[in-house]
Design a protein around this motif. Structure first.
Motif, PDB file in Angstrom:
ATOM      1  N   CYS A   1      57.783 -18.681  51.278  1.00  0.00           N
ATOM      2  CA  CYS A   1      58.809 -17.843  51.907  1.00  0.00           C
ATOM      3  C   CYS A   1      60.019 -18.716  52.217  1.00  0.00           C
ATOM      4  O   CYS A   1      59.963 -19.939  52.126  1.00  0.00           O
ATOM      5  CB  CYS A   1      58.280 -17.155  53.165  1.00  0.00           C
ATOM      6  N   ASN A   2      61.078 -18.086  52.592  1.00  0.00           N
ATOM      7  CA  ASN A   2      62.305 -18.780  52.967  1.00  0.00           C
ATOM      8  C   ASN A   2      62.021 -19.617  54.226  1.00  0.00           C
ATOM      9  O   ASN A   2      61.636 -19.061  55.260  1.00  0.00           O
ATOM     10  CB  ASN A   2      63.402 -17.737  53.227  1.00  0.00           C
ATOM     11  N   PRO A   3      62.211 -20.938  54.161  1.00  0.00           N
ATOM     12  CA  PRO A   3      61.925 -21.782  55.329  1.00  0.00           C
ATOM     13  C   PRO A   3      62.718 -21.367  56.572  1.00  0.00           C
ATOM     14  O   PRO A   3      62.246 -21.546  57.696  1.00  0.00           O
ATOM     15  CB  PRO A   3      62.336 -23.185  54.881  1.00  0.00           C
ATOM     16  N   LEU A   4      63.903 -20.794  56.390  1.00  0.00           N
ATOM     17  CA  LEU A   4      64.702 -20.374  57.545  1.00  0.00           C
ATOM     18  C   LEU A   4      64.051 -19.200  58.280  1.00  0.00           C
ATOM     19  O   LEU A   4      64.239 -19.038  59.480  1.00  0.00           O
ATOM     20  CB  LEU A   4      66.130 -20.038  57.116  1.00  0.00           C
ATOM     21  N   GLU A   5      63.267 -18.401  57.558  1.00  0.00           N
ATOM     22  CA  GLU A   5      62.529 -17.318  58.214  1.00  0.00           C
ATOM     23  C   GLU A   5      61.442 -17.912  59.105  1.00  0.00           C
ATOM     24  O   GLU A   5      61.222 -17.460  60.230  1.00  0.00           O
ATOM     25  CB  GLU A   5      61.933 -16.367  57.183  1.00  0.00           C
ATOM     26  N   CYS A   6      60.769 -18.927  58.600  1.00  0.00           N
ATOM     27  CA  CYS A   6      59.749 -19.620  59.382  1.00  0.00           C
ATOM     28  C   CYS A   6      60.401 -20.297  60.602  1.00  0.00           C
ATOM     29  O   CYS A   6      59.862 -20.242  61.708  1.00  0.00           O
ATOM     30  CB  CYS A   6      59.037 -20.643  58.495  1.00  0.00           C
ATOM     31  N   ALA A   7      61.566 -20.888  60.396  1.00  0.00           N
ATOM     32  CA  ALA A   7      62.285 -21.535  61.501  1.00  0.00           C
ATOM     33  C   ALA A   7      62.599 -20.528  62.602  1.00  0.00           C
ATOM     34  O   ALA A   7      62.478 -20.841  63.792  1.00  0.00           O
ATOM     35  CB  ALA A   7      63.567 -22.189  60.995  1.00  0.00           C
ATOM     36  N   LEU A   8      62.987 -19.308  62.209  1.00  0.00           N
ATOM     37  CA  LEU A   8      63.291 -18.282  63.212  1.00  0.00           C
ATOM     38  C   LEU A   8      62.048 -17.927  64.011  1.00  0.00           C
ATOM     39  O   LEU A   8      62.110 -17.765  65.232  1.00  0.00           O
ATOM     40  CB  LEU A   8      63.884 -17.033  62.544  1.00  0.00           C
ATOM     41  N   THR A   9      60.914 -17.833  63.339  1.00  0.00           N
ATOM     42  CA  THR A   9      59.674 -17.545  64.062  1.00  0.00           C
ATOM     43  C   THR A   9      59.344 -18.683  65.022  1.00  0.00           C
ATOM     44  O   THR A   9      58.946 -18.445  66.164  1.00  0.00           O
ATOM     45  CB  THR A   9      58.518 -17.282  63.083  1.00  0.00           C
ATOM     46  N   TYR A  10      59.530 -19.926  64.589  1.00  0.00           N
ATOM     47  CA  TYR A  10      59.327 -21.056  65.504  1.00  0.00           C
ATOM     48  C   TYR A  10      60.246 -20.933  66.718  1.00  0.00           C
ATOM     49  O   TYR A  10      59.829 -21.176  67.854  1.00  0.00           O
ATOM     50  CB  TYR A  10      59.590 -22.392  64.807  1.00  0.00           C
TER      51      TYR A  10
END
Length: 163
Positions: A60-69
């Motif tokens: 997935c887009n790493p920035l999506e994961c960053a937002l969840t973090y």
């Protein structure tokens, strides 16, 4: 209304997408953030964790994961679990610093969140360092009346008065 709309999105996702599709991560994280804003922290954590279970295990887009973090960090910060909050903020910050320009407004959001955490833990010099970064980016990239910039300046003043 936001929760109702995100739940409708989830229902559509469930009908149209395979079980481990990256869009589920986004939807779960959004639902979690609404629960955080409503003060339903346990529900927020559960949805953010569901999002991470997808985002950390599929492409997935790493920035999506960053937002969840970041959402997890903010939830833990509001719950006053500062150590967990900082861990998630740092994970989100690392991704954003690697993927975004150094003066991107999304970095200012992270710096502001970290400044609020350090303010709450009375680490004023770290709080000041982070809020200065947030204000600097926001002044460069946002209009002078933007709500984020105004909020960052307000946090700056709170920290300045504590030092």
């Amino acid at each position: 209304k936001a929760l109702d709309n995100f739940e409708k999105c989830l229902a559509i996702d469930e009908k149209m997408l395979p079980e481990k599709h990256p869009d589920f991560g986004i939807t779960y994280s959004n639902i979690g953030d609404v629960h955080r804003l409503m003060g339903n922290y346990e529900k927020a954590l559960a949805f953010h964790q569901k999002a991470l279970n997808i985002q950390e295990n599929i492409q997935c887009n790493p920035l999506e994961c960053a937002l969840t973090y970041m959402n997890l960090g903010e939830t833990y910060r509001e719950m006053k679990d500062y150590s967990k909050a900082l861990t998630y903020f740092e994970k989100g910050l690392e991704i954003r610093e690697n993927k975004l320009p150094k003066n991107h407004p999304d970095l200012a959001v992270v710096y502001h969140n970290m400044a609020k955490l350090y303010l709450a833990t009375q680490k004023y010099s770290m709080a000041m360092k982070n809020i200065q970064q947030a204000v600097e980016i926001a002044q460069e990239k946002l209009p002078s009346t933007h709500p984020h910039l105004l909020e960052y300046k307000e946090t700056f003043e709170k920290i300045r008065k504590k030092m």
